[in-house]
Design a protein around this motif. Structure first.
Motif, PDB file in Angstrom:
ATOM      1  N   ARG A  72     -41.853  22.263  94.030  1.00 37.60           N
ATOM      2  CA  ARG A  72     -41.366  20.895  93.921  1.00 37.60           C
ATOM      3  C   ARG A  72     -40.453  20.515  95.088  1.00 37.60           C
ATOM      4  O   ARG A  72     -40.608  19.454  95.708  1.00 37.60           O
ATOM      5  CB  ARG A  72     -40.631  20.711  92.589  1.00 37.60           C
ATOM      6  CG  ARG A  72     -40.204  19.285  92.313  1.00 37.60           C
ATOM      7  CD  ARG A  72     -39.884  19.113  90.842  1.00 37.60           C
ATOM      8  NE  ARG A  72     -38.752  19.942  90.423  1.00 37.60           N
ATOM      9  CZ  ARG A  72     -38.411  20.118  89.145  1.00 37.60           C
ATOM     10  NH1 ARG A  72     -39.143  19.551  88.179  1.00 37.60           N
ATOM     11  NH2 ARG A  72     -37.382  20.867  88.815  1.00 37.60           N
ATOM     12  N   ALA A  73     -39.520  21.381  95.411  1.00 39.13           N
ATOM     13  CA  ALA A  73     -38.584  21.066  96.494  1.00 39.13           C
ATOM     14  C   ALA A  73     -39.308  20.971  97.837  1.00 39.13           C
ATOM     15  O   ALA A  73     -39.011  20.084  98.651  1.00 39.13           O
ATOM     16  CB  ALA A  73     -37.483  22.119  96.555  1.00 39.13           C
ATOM     17  N   GLY A  74     -40.273  21.862  98.058  1.00 38.01           N
ATOM     18  CA  GLY A  74     -41.024  21.818  99.309  1.00 38.01           C
ATOM     19  C   GLY A  74     -41.846  20.557  99.437  1.00 38.01           C
ATOM     20  O   GLY A  74     -41.964  19.984 100.533  1.00 38.01           O
ATOM     21  N   LEU A  75     -42.421  20.096  98.331  1.00 39.76           N
ATOM     22  CA  LEU A  75     -43.197  18.865  98.354  1.00 39.76           C
ATOM     23  C   LEU A  75     -42.317  17.670  98.694  1.00 39.76           C
ATOM     24  O   LEU A  75     -42.694  16.797  99.487  1.00 39.76           O
ATOM     25  CB  LEU A  75     -43.894  18.670  97.001  1.00 39.76           C
ATOM     26  CG  LEU A  75     -44.758  17.420  96.846  1.00 39.76           C
ATOM     27  CD1 LEU A  75     -45.862  17.385  97.886  1.00 39.76           C
ATOM     28  CD2 LEU A  75     -45.361  17.350  95.444  1.00 39.76           C
ATOM     29  N   VAL A  76     -41.141  17.614  98.114  1.00 37.77           N
ATOM     30  CA  VAL A  76     -40.216  16.523  98.416  1.00 37.77           C
ATOM     31  C   VAL A  76     -39.836  16.553  99.895  1.00 37.77           C
ATOM     32  O   VAL A  76     -39.785  15.507 100.562  1.00 37.77           O
ATOM     33  CB  VAL A  76     -38.971  16.614  97.518  1.00 37.77           C
ATOM     34  CG1 VAL A  76     -37.900  15.626  97.978  1.00 37.77           C
ATOM     35  CG2 VAL A  76     -39.344  16.343  96.060  1.00 37.77           C
ATOM     36  N   ASP A  77     -39.594  17.736 100.425  1.00 36.91           N
ATOM     37  CA  ASP A  77     -39.241  17.844 101.844  1.00 36.91           C
ATOM     38  C   ASP A  77     -40.364  17.328 102.743  1.00 36.91           C
ATOM     39  O   ASP A  77     -40.115  16.603 103.717  1.00 36.91           O
ATOM     40  CB  ASP A  77     -38.926  19.295 102.197  1.00 36.91           C
ATOM     41  CG  ASP A  77     -37.614  19.781 101.583  1.00 36.91           C
ATOM     42  OD1 ASP A  77     -36.812  18.920 101.163  1.00 36.91           O
ATOM     43  OD2 ASP A  77     -37.421  21.017 101.510  1.00 36.91           O
ATOM     44  N   GLY A 123     -39.336   7.866 100.740  1.00 36.11           N
ATOM     45  CA  GLY A 123     -38.030   7.996 100.120  1.00 36.11           C
ATOM     46  C   GLY A 123     -38.185   8.495  98.705  1.00 36.11           C
ATOM     47  O   GLY A 123     -39.128   8.127  97.995  1.00 36.11           O
ATOM     48  N   LEU A 124     -37.285   9.369  98.256  1.00 28.10           N
ATOM     49  CA  LEU A 124     -37.358   9.915  96.904  1.00 28.10           C
ATOM     50  C   LEU A 124     -36.693   8.942  95.938  1.00 28.10           C
ATOM     51  O   LEU A 124     -35.499   8.658  96.036  1.00 28.10           O
ATOM     52  CB  LEU A 124     -36.672  11.270  96.848  1.00 28.10           C
ATOM     53  CG  LEU A 124     -36.639  11.962  95.479  1.00 28.10           C
ATOM     54  CD1 LEU A 124     -38.048  12.227  94.973  1.00 28.10           C
ATOM     55  CD2 LEU A 124     -35.851  13.267  95.565  1.00 28.10           C
ATOM     56  N   ALA A 125     -37.489   8.427  94.987  1.00 23.46           N
ATOM     57  CA  ALA A 125     -36.951   7.477  94.008  1.00 23.46           C
ATOM     58  C   ALA A 125     -36.584   8.158  92.704  1.00 23.46           C
ATOM     59  O   ALA A 125     -35.594   7.776  92.062  1.00 23.46           O
ATOM     60  CB  ALA A 125     -37.978   6.370  93.741  1.00 23.46           C
ATOM     61  N   CYS A 150     -43.012  14.716  87.201  1.00 20.11           N
ATOM     62  CA  CYS A 150     -43.336  13.360  87.642  1.00 20.11           C
ATOM     63  C   CYS A 150     -42.442  13.066  88.851  1.00 20.11           C
ATOM     64  O   CYS A 150     -41.210  13.029  88.732  1.00 20.11           O
ATOM     65  CB  CYS A 150     -43.089  12.347  86.532  1.00 20.11           C
ATOM     66  SG  CYS A 150     -43.356  10.633  87.057  1.00 20.11           S
ATOM     67  N   LEU A 151     -43.069  12.858  89.980  1.00 19.44           N
ATOM     68  CA  LEU A 151     -42.358  12.624  91.231  1.00 19.44           C
ATOM     69  C   LEU A 151     -42.645  11.188  91.681  1.00 19.44           C
ATOM     70  O   LEU A 151     -43.808  10.784  91.780  1.00 19.44           O
ATOM     71  CB  LEU A 151     -42.855  13.621  92.285  1.00 19.44           C
ATOM     72  CG  LEU A 151     -42.058  13.773  93.569  1.00 19.44           C
ATOM     73  CD1 LEU A 151     -40.659  14.300  93.274  1.00 19.44           C
ATOM     74  CD2 LEU A 151     -42.794  14.730  94.514  1.00 19.44           C
ATOM     75  N   VAL A 152     -41.609  10.417  91.941  1.00 19.61           N
ATOM     76  CA  VAL A 152     -41.754   9.020  92.357  1.00 19.61           C
ATOM     77  C   VAL A 152     -41.252   8.907  93.791  1.00 19.61           C
ATOM     78  O   VAL A 152     -40.081   9.202  94.078  1.00 19.61           O
ATOM     79  CB  VAL A 152     -40.975   8.070  91.430  1.00 19.61           C
ATOM     80  CG1 VAL A 152     -41.229   6.616  91.833  1.00 19.61           C
ATOM     81  CG2 VAL A 152     -41.391   8.291  89.969  1.00 19.61           C
ATOM     82  N   LEU A 153     -42.136   8.471  94.679  1.00 17.19           N
ATOM     83  CA  LEU A 153     -41.821   8.368  96.098  1.00 17.19           C
ATOM     84  C   LEU A 153     -42.074   6.940  96.575  1.00 17.19           C
ATOM     85  O   LEU A 153     -43.047   6.296  96.157  1.00 17.19           O
ATOM     86  CB  LEU A 153     -42.686   9.340  96.910  1.00 17.19           C
ATOM     87  CG  LEU A 153     -42.551  10.830  96.561  1.00 17.19           C
ATOM     88  CD1 LEU A 153     -43.665  11.641  97.211  1.00 17.19           C
ATOM     89  CD2 LEU A 153     -41.188  11.360  97.002  1.00 17.19           C
TER      90      LEU A 153
END
Length: 829
Positions: free
Chosen positions: A731-736, A744-746, A805-808
């Motif tokens: 998860r952290a790597g995907l956000v990076d 932007g990470l929402a 659930c990741l919101v970008l």
């Protein structure tokens, strides 16, 4: 060195004769000699010995090539002399040739050293390129010149107004005008492809051996459009490398020349050509049609070496796409090889050259020989006992040896289960298809030989000339199959009655049945070859209906994970809950309902239908690689009256498209099918309008893959293999990675607590998943689902996976991803 291969080749021939003698002795013991005329026995045994000698020699060549060549350092050689690359064209489509020329010229111009890993060859100043055209007709010439016009100044183009002497005449004209300027020339047909780096290595090899006259490169076939072309390419890929290595080892510098894709020393070739016409009338007299074998034989007689370079990398040609085109070429080759009967005893030829000519002749004579053996033994003219099974099994073993040698030559692949399965499937497919085509080829070749022996000649036809299709393809084969059955059954009926006649007919069915099915087989072979299926597409095509039937999602039409939040009381509600999460997160991030929504990996449309009801004015589009899912989604859209607002496309969502940009892009348990996270995120950026929102719901690792313990790494591999996943990010790597692309990470919402991991089927999969994986059944979708599902559940139980659930939010300015959008036709490729 030029004679080093002769003792080895003689040993191979001696072994072939010994094997043939043993099989012939077994056949003699299996014949009822007291009931068969001695003359017929002698004929049968002689013909059988001839054909089995050829089969045994082919098997020995393949075995000799099954051991990979040792890697040796390149010999020190003087700087190669000037070289020319010649493409000979006669009516072929010039556009593909122009593309190959452009690539070849770019390779010549690049600097670098062969074998060092650098891309260039640095030959631009020492290799000139010629296109020697015999194309006739003003329109064809104009098309050719237009296609080659962009290369003006980089190539020399010449069109002969009077193309006398066919291809050899075209080459002789060039030798007379330009030959003295060049130490060697690379001879290529219009459909040939060649790599500049490969040419550099061959030039160095020829420069290191001043006595080498021809260096023939092994050749790979390009991918074909028809099933027949695909079969030829498959056969070449399986057995071609071992035959090439075996011939190179056994023949040394007493090899053969195949007419193209060869580096030729100009002085040597000019010494033995042009070839004189054969005395008498065609088909046995006149110009030699298969001139390349004779040119090699005359070069060897003059003391020049003819060697085969078994490495086929960077050396290509096309193969006939239709049986009709193949037969036209084969008819010409049949006449050309039978013409060699007049030359095989020519004075001064090297023994290896005579052997090459003999094998070419026997390759065509063996067809009527085998047909005669079938008819003589089946009809009862030659009486056989049960003992004939042993020589027949020996023949079958010889036919299988090259295929087995092709497998043995790939030891690394055989040690890896996945690659071993692919290889074995390829071998079985090639064996089955070639067995079906063999009777058709045997009958046609028998007809070609009979035609030549009857004095009927065929004129040389330029390969670029269109091939007229047969009026009734396969009908002659069907008639031939019926005649074979009648020929063997009728004498048995008249002599011994219906039972032996029936038995005789059954025994020739392996030959007769493909012939009887000739029209259907002909159409099937000439049909377009099926495009390679995406493993993901096949998985979902085969599995989607089962997912819907067993998943319990009901009207939610979900094939993703169920979320058991507060207020959720049944599987249908749990399957629909992720859609509610997506809608809420999208509204929070956008601050308004979206006008356009794209679902990447949409399944059968369940999420889109939910969002369409939430936002009545939105336009929605779903993309899936599965044709079955598109069909189901369109059916459900019509049933719900949403077909005007919900559209579905079959495509790989990572490909560029021309769809309007969307305010909201959704991906539910689909982004992991992309090769990696970066590919998916860039695809999402291409679909998003500036400031648009990506809502991604998927399984993600709780920590980087490199930090996983061995047991979890194994489960991750099973998860990927079973569910056909390209990657599983943490998860952290995907956000990076997303932020590096400008997202932007929402919001990040952990949905793992809403999963249920103790369902009855989860418990059943603890047994079924490992068992299916141990049996190597992951390639079968239903078992792959079990393997991947169990591995995923166990990963969640171990705390190594998080359902997220990741919101970008996309950048407010225009997308930073390359806007390499394709045409609408490409978008749905």
């Amino acid at each position: 060195m030029r004679g080093a291969g002769v003792p080895i080749l003689a040993g191979a021939l001696g072994a072939s004769v010994a094997i043939s003698a043993g099989l012939t002795l077994l056949l003699a013991r299996g014949l009822a000699l007291e009931a068969t005329h001695p003359a017929l026995v002698a004929i049968i045994l002689a013909l059988f010995a001839l054909t089995t000698t050829l089969l045994a020699l082919s098997a020995i060549v393949a075995l000799a090539g099954s051991v990979p060549a040792r890697v040796t350092s390149a010999p020190t050689s003087p700087e190669p002399g000037p070289c020319a690359a010649l493409w000979l064209i006669c009516g072929e489509a010039p556009e593909p040739l122009a593309a190959r020329l452009q690539e070849f010229l770019a390779g010549l111009a690049r600097t670098g050293q062969a074998g060092t890993g650098q891309a260039g060859t640095g030959q631009g100043g020492s290799c000139d390129v010629f296109v020697l055209s015999d194309t006739q007709g003003p329109d064809a010439r104009a098309r050719e010149m237009a296609a080659l016009a962009p290369l003006q100044g980089q190539i020399t183009y010449r069109n002969r107004a009077r193309p006398e002497g066919r291809k050899p005449g075209n080459l002789q004209d060039w030798i007379g005008q330009y030959g003295p300027r060049y130490e060697a020339f690379l001879l290529l047909d219009a459909d040939s492809g060649f790599c500049a780096a490969r040419l550099r290595a061959m030039r160095a090899q020829m420069a290191a051996n001043p006595g080498l006259g021809v260096l023939q490169a092994a050749i790979r076939l390009r991918p074909a459009a028809s099933r027949f072309g695909a079969l030829q390419r498959l056969s070449g890929r399986l057995s071609g490398p071992v035959f090439a290595r075996g011939l190179a080892r056994l023949c040394g510098e007493s090899g053969n020349f195949w007419g193209h894709n060869a580096l030729i020393r100009t002085r040597a070739f000019a010494q033995v050509t042009p070839l004189p016409d054969l005395p008498g009338r065609a088909p046995f007299g006149g110009p030699v049609l298969s001139h390349d074998f004779i040119e090699a034989a005359f070069l060897r007689r003059a003391g020049w070496g003819v060697a085969l370079c078994p490495d086929s990398r960077g050396s290509f040609e096309e193969t006939p796409e239709t049986i009709t085109a193949h037969l036209r070429r084969d008819r010409r080759w049949a006449q050309g090889n039978l013409q060699h009967l007049a030359l095989i005893a020519a004075r001064g030829l090297h023994p290896a050259s005579r052997l090459h000519l003999a094998t070419g002749i026997l390759a065509y004579l063996s067809a009527p020989i085998w047909l005669g053996l079938v008819l003589l033994t089946g009809s009862g003219a030659v009486h056989a006992t049960g003992g004939v099974i042993w020589p027949l099994l020996g023949v079958l073993a010889l036919l299988l040896v090259p295929k087995l040698a092709g497998l043995l030559a790939r030891p690394a692949a055989l040690l890896r289960p996945a690659r071993r399965r692919v290889l074995l499937r390829a071998v079985w497919a090639e064996l089955g298809l070639s067995t079906l085509f063999a009777p058709l080829g045997m009958l046609r070749r028998s007809g070609f030989v009979a035609s030549v022996l009857a004095g009927r000649s065929v004129a040389w036809v330029p390969s670029g000339q269109a091939v007229a299709g047969l009026a009734h393809p396969g009908r002659a084969e069907r008639l031939g199959g019926a005649l074979i059955i009648a020929t063997v059954a009728l004498p048995q009926w008249l002599i011994a009655g219906p039972a032996p006649a029936l038995l005789a007919g059954v025994l020739v069915l392996p030959v007769a049945l493909p012939l009887l099915a000739g029209p259907k087989l002909w159409r099937w072979f000439e049909a377009p070859a099926p495009r390679p299926r995406s493993g993901v597409a096949h998985y979902y095509d085969a599995s989607t209906r089962r997912f819907l039937a067993l998943g319990g999602s009901g009207a939610a039409l979900a094939i993703h994970r169920q979320l058991w939040a507060d207020g959720v009381y049944n599987p249908a509600q749990a399957a629909a809950h992720v859609n509610a999460v997506i809608a809420a997160q999208a509204l929070a991030a956008l601050g308004r309902p979206p006008a356009r929504v794209v679902d990447l990996g949409c399944g059968v449309g369940g999420t889109l239908f939910h969002l369409a009801r939430e936002w009545p004015t939105a336009s929605l589009c779903g993309i899936t690689i599965s044709a079955e899912q598109v069909r189901l989604a369109e059916t459900h859209a019509r049933a719900q009256g949403l077909e005007a607002r919900c559209n579905f496309l079959r495509s790989d969502f990572t490909l560029p498209m021309t769809l309007p940009r969307a305010d909201l892009v959704v991906a539910v348990e689909s982004h992991v099918h992309a090769p990696n996270a970066g590919v998916f995120l860039q695809a999402a950026l291409r679909h998003l309008a500036p400031g648009g929102v990506l809502v991604l719901v998927d399984d993600m690792l709780a920590r980087p893959e490199a930090d996983l313990p061995p047991a979890q790494a194994q489960r991750l591999a099973q998860f990927r293999r079973g569910w056909r996943l390209g990657h599983v990010p943490d998860r952290a790597g995907l956000v990076d990675q997303a932020q590096a692309l400008g997202f932007g990470l929402a919001q990040v919402q952990d949905l793992t607590p809403l999963l249920r991991l103790d369902r009855w089927r989860d418990r059943a999969l603890r047994l079924a998943g490992p068992l299916a994986d141990g049996l190597g059944l992951a390639h079968i979708p239903v078992f792959g689902n079990m393997i991947g599902g169990n591995a995923l559940t166990q990963s969640y139980r171990a705390g190594e996976m998080r359902y997220t659930c990741l919101v970008l939010r996309a950048p407010d300015m225009a997308s930073t991803a390359p806007d390499d959008r394709a045409t609408p036709r490409e978008a749905v490729a």
